[in-house]
Write an enzyme that holds these catalytic residues in place. Structure first.
Site, short mmCIF file in Angstrom:
data_model
loop_
_atom_site.label_atom_id
_atom_site.label_comp_id
_atom_site.label_asym_id
_atom_site.label_seq_id
_atom_site.Cartn_x
_atom_site.Cartn_y
_atom_site.Cartn_z
N ASP A 15 41.49 33.12 -72.89
CA ASP A 15 41.24 33.18 -74.33
C ASP A 15 39.74 33.12 -74.58
O ASP A 15 39.07 32.16 -74.17
CB ASP A 15 41.95 32.01 -75.02
CG ASP A 15 41.99 32.17 -76.54
OD1 ASP A 15 41.22 33.00 -77.07
OD2 ASP A 15 42.79 31.47 -77.18
N ASP A 109 41.96 38.71 -78.40
CA ASP A 109 41.10 37.91 -77.53
C ASP A 109 41.88 37.04 -76.55
O ASP A 109 41.39 36.02 -76.08
CB ASP A 109 40.16 37.04 -78.37
CG ASP A 109 40.89 36.02 -79.21
OD1 ASP A 109 42.12 36.15 -79.36
OD2 ASP A 109 40.25 35.08 -79.70
N GLU A 110 43.10 37.43 -76.25
CA GLU A 110 43.98 36.59 -75.42
C GLU A 110 44.77 37.41 -74.41
O GLU A 110 45.34 38.44 -74.78
CB GLU A 110 45.01 35.95 -76.35
CG GLU A 110 44.91 34.47 -76.52
CD GLU A 110 46.09 34.05 -77.36
OE1 GLU A 110 46.91 33.28 -76.85
OE2 GLU A 110 46.20 34.51 -78.52
MG LIG Z 1 40.21 32.97 -78.97
#
Ligand SMILES: [Mg+2]
Length: 407
Positions: A15, A109-110
């Site tokens: 993340d 974002d993961e």
């Molecule tokens: Mg994040």
């Protein structure tokens, strides 16, 4: 002797740390170390991300910008750029894709990686540390990661490792790792459920671990069993491999070959609108639009373009129209098609840009009507769209409002 290698899994969760802020800091290093807030301090917009420095003032994402400004007047408010975020997200994804045997992009974002069975070939912890360093080195973005036997525990581990850290939970220690954490550390618990649980005296994951699963079921319905299981570190959810081909599309074959560009434009916009509706209903965004034109004699041409992730009707219509303009060779058209691919979970655009809030509220309202009465109930193809700020975008077809409604 039993072979446990296939029953024990090794899941890694990556993340990016306050991703939007980190990208803004790459663009403008003067923002490093300052309370940065992505969003507007005026109007009805919400905060889509903020730096750790801003969090110290009580600012958090999804909070109204006005409130964030009240809490942190010295905060630096940045408007945000979906196309830059999409660019860096792809960069990280490409590095992971080049290294990982199986991975899933869970949001912009993961990422989840499944390294199960790989311990015969490499040391999973060292391998993950190297991959993390490579991402940091090549993108300049801080990223945290967690490793555990399931997606849920790996994600919680990442949360505990932040910012800019790593946390590895050995097999068998899932329960004791989770036990002391507040219940809202459990992913996807939901604010309402959390409230309900706290009212009943469940404050830490330990409290849920010690309860009977039937208790949770009585309290939360069928959701209860899964909450109990996940609080106990039990989660069988698979890492779904990222599939570049995942897409939705629509085609229309004309009964006779067409040269009526107005009609084709209207068709294409109608397709964009219907597909965008489908995306929003599935809580997906698209990052790639393709247009297909078939001329008589199965002479088929396609053109595609990568775009910042969106579900916005108007943007998608504009891209589709522009692609058609670039591709069209002036011959009669037999078939047109539109495809959205590179689909990703999320609906980021709705909180990113203030002037989109109005549109996304309108979309949500219109989508509700469509769900109730069917697609045909609402046809807003071009009419009001032209009144949005983007209406200044050059339109190849120059169709007037009255002529361009969808039949
Ligand atoms: Mg994040």
């Amino acid at each position: 002797m039993t072979d446990t290698r296939h029953t024990s899994r090794c899941i890694v969760h990556f993340d990016l740390d306050s991703f939007f802020v980190s990208v803004e800091r790459l663009k403008n290093p003067a923002l490093v170390g300052k309370p940065v807030i992505i969003g507007s301090k005026e109007g009805r917009g919400v905060v889509s991300s903020c730096s750790y420095e801003a969090r110290q003032y009580g600012v958090h994402s999804a909070m109204p910008g006005v409130q964030a400004y009240r809490l942190c007047p010295q905060g630096i408010f940045v408007r945000g750029s979906m196309s830059d975020y999409g660019h860096y997200s792809r960069m990280v994804r490409d590095i992971i894709a080049a290294e990982a045997p199986v991975f899933e992009q869970a949001s912009i974002d993961e990422f989840y990686l499944d390294l199960s069975g790989m311990e015969r070939f490499f040391h999973p912890v060292e391998w993950t540390q190297r991959l993390r360093q490579r991402i940091i080195r090549e993108t300049g973005l801080p990223i945290s990661c967690g490793m555990a036997s399931s997606k849920t525990v790996a994600k919680v581990a990442t949360g505990q490792a932040k910012p800019n850290g790593e946390k590895f939970i050995p097999m068998g220690e899932e329960k004791s790792f989770l036990a002391p954490l507040p219940i809202d550390k459990l992913p996807f618990l939901g604010g309402k459920t959390g409230e309900q649980l706290r009212k009943m005296g469940y404050h830490y994951l330990r409290d849920i671990q010690q309860a009977a699963p039937e208790h949770l079921q009585q309290l939360l319905g069928k959701h209860g069993q899964s909450v109990w299981e996940r609080a106990n570190g039990i989660c069988h959810s698979q890492v779904a491999a990222y599939d570049e081909r995942k897409s939705i599309s629509k085609e229309h074959t004309f009964e006779e070959d067409h040269t009526d560009l107005r009609l084709i434009d209207t068709m294409l916009k109608g397709m964009a609108e219907k597909l965008a509706f489908k995306l929003r209903r599935a809580k997906l965004m698209t990052g790639c639009v393709a247009v297909k034109i078939r001329y008589p004699g199965f002479d088929t041409h396609t053109k595609q373009v990568t775009i910042p992730y969106t579900t916005d009707d108007f943007r998608l219509m504009t891209v589709a129209t522009e692609l058609f303009r670039q591709l069209y060779n002036g011959k009669p058209v037999r078939l047109i098609g539109l495809r959205f691919s590179n689909l990703m979970e999320g609906n980021l655009q709705t909180n990113l840009f203030e002037d989109n809030i109005k549109n996304s509220k309108l979309y949500a309202a219109l989508d509700r009507i469509k769900e109730k009465h069917g697609q045909a109930a609402v046809n807003r193809a071009s009419g009001w769209m032209r009144q949005t700020p983007e209406s200044s975008t050059p339109n190849f077809f120059q169709v007037s409002d009255e002529d361009s409604s969808i039949e």
